[in-house]
Design a protein around this motif. Sequence first.
Motif, PDB file in Angstrom:
ATOM      1  N   GLY A   1       0.812  -1.215   0.000  1.00 47.15           N
ATOM      2  CA  GLY A   1       0.000   0.000   0.000  1.00 47.15           C
ATOM      3  C   GLY A   1       0.845   1.264   0.000  1.00 47.15           C
ATOM      4  N   LEU A   2       1.913   1.265   0.769  1.00 51.75           N
ATOM      5  CA  LEU A   2       2.783   2.434   0.803  1.00 51.75           C
ATOM      6  C   LEU A   2       3.477   2.654  -0.536  1.00 51.75           C
ATOM      7  N   THR A   3       3.910   1.559  -1.158  1.00 53.67           N
ATOM      8  CA  THR A   3       4.568   1.679  -2.462  1.00 53.67           C
ATOM      9  C   THR A   3       3.623   2.265  -3.498  1.00 53.67           C
ATOM     10  N   LEU A   4       2.392   1.757  -3.533  1.00 54.64           N
ATOM     11  CA  LEU A   4       1.405   2.279  -4.477  1.00 54.64           C
ATOM     12  C   LEU A   4       1.066   3.727  -4.164  1.00 54.64           C
ATOM     13  N   ALA A   5       0.995   4.078  -2.881  1.00 58.03           N
ATOM     14  CA  ALA A   5       0.694   5.450  -2.499  1.00 58.03           C
ATOM     15  C   ALA A   5       1.791   6.412  -2.948  1.00 58.03           C
ATOM     16  N   PHE A   6       3.042   5.990  -2.808  1.00 55.95           N
ATOM     17  CA  PHE A   6       4.144   6.846  -3.248  1.00 55.95           C
ATOM     18  C   PHE A   6       4.112   7.046  -4.763  1.00 55.95           C
ATOM     19  N   LEU A   7       3.838   5.986  -5.501  1.00 50.21           N
ATOM     20  CA  LEU A   7       3.769   6.106  -6.956  1.00 50.21           C
ATOM     21  C   LEU A   7       2.609   7.015  -7.367  1.00 50.21           C
ATOM     22  N   ALA A   8       1.470   6.869  -6.690  1.00 46.28           N
ATOM     23  CA  ALA A   8       0.327   7.733  -6.980  1.00 46.28           C
ATOM     24  C   ALA A   8       0.641   9.183  -6.645  1.00 46.28           C
ATOM     25  N   SER A   9       1.355   9.392  -5.545  1.00 42.76           N
ATOM     26  CA  SER A   9       1.729  10.755  -5.155  1.00 42.76           C
ATOM     27  C   SER A   9       2.629  11.394  -6.204  1.00 42.76           C
ATOM     28  N   ASP A  10       3.573  10.633  -6.742  1.00 39.10           N
ATOM     29  CA  ASP A  10       4.447  11.162  -7.796  1.00 39.10           C
ATOM     30  C   ASP A  10       3.642  11.575  -9.025  1.00 39.10           C
ATOM     31  N   THR A  11       2.679  10.734  -9.404  1.00 42.67           N
ATOM     32  CA  THR A  11       1.878  11.010 -10.598  1.00 42.67           C
ATOM     33  C   THR A  11       1.019  12.243 -10.415  1.00 42.67           C
ATOM     34  N   TRP A  12       0.304  12.317  -9.301  1.00 43.39           N
ATOM     35  CA  TRP A  12      -0.586  13.453  -9.084  1.00 43.39           C
ATOM     36  C   TRP A  12       0.189  14.725  -8.775  1.00 43.39           C
ATOM     37  N   SER A  13       1.369  14.582  -8.193  1.00 40.88           N
ATOM     38  CA  SER A  13       2.209  15.754  -7.981  1.00 40.88           C
ATOM     39  C   SER A  13       2.647  16.346  -9.320  1.00 40.88           C
TER      40      SER A  13
END
Length: 258
Positions: free
Chosen positions: A61-73
């Motif tokens: 979950g943390l890995t997916l959250a970090f990847l999502a954060s990079d994309t939306w950032s």
Amino acid sequence: MPLPHWHTYDHYGFALVAVLGTLVAVLLIQWFIQRSPWAGWAQSLRGVSPPFINVIGVVFGLTLAFLASDTWSAHDRAMNAVYREADGLRSIAALADALPAPLGGRLRAAIGSYASASADEWPHLAQRREAPEVLARADALLTLIASAEVASAAGANVQALMLSKASDIRAEHDLRVALSKTHVNPLKWLGMAFLGFLTLVSVAVVHIERPRAAFIAIVLFAFAAAPTAAIVLVQGNPFQTPTSVTPAPIEAIAAGLG
């Protein structure tokens, strides 16, 4: 405009791989624990404590959250760059109003010309390319602002402010071009896929003595993980659908100066 390269839309392909790969993983795990020649050995793994799932699940979950954060950032940075670019153009246009004719009109025309070219660059950005015409018109605008004619009519302080705004405009343009050329990092997503597969396996092992419960559990996790990963992946380029950054602020300035 030249045809796009295959990697222009690589994030859509990765999204499809994420969904289909998760489906294959679910079927493979279910076959392994129920119908494979090693099903008996798999049944011997019973007894794994349910809280064990939390360890791998949290990491996934943390890995997916970090990847999502990079994309939306990246999407937010692209949107902010567009608004800052538009604000810089608007500021120079306001300062140009105080210049005597015909110099003020020439400067406003140069601003409008750049704004029109910048707004027309969006199809290029969707293909991860840069329109050379935008840079040419940015150079023309900067050359005009830096001219002795503008310095004499506006004064050194106003000219310095215009030059600062023109430099900011180029920087924001370069930023959104760079963001449009960002590709999916296969290594990051491969690591996330591996963690997702381990999570599916851990869910199955915890429910190994109840095959139907194991199947339902891994299907529920797959329904939660695969679409989420696909949603993040399809937003890999902030200038492509379904969440494309809009050029409306720059188009408004081009229309106002047209």
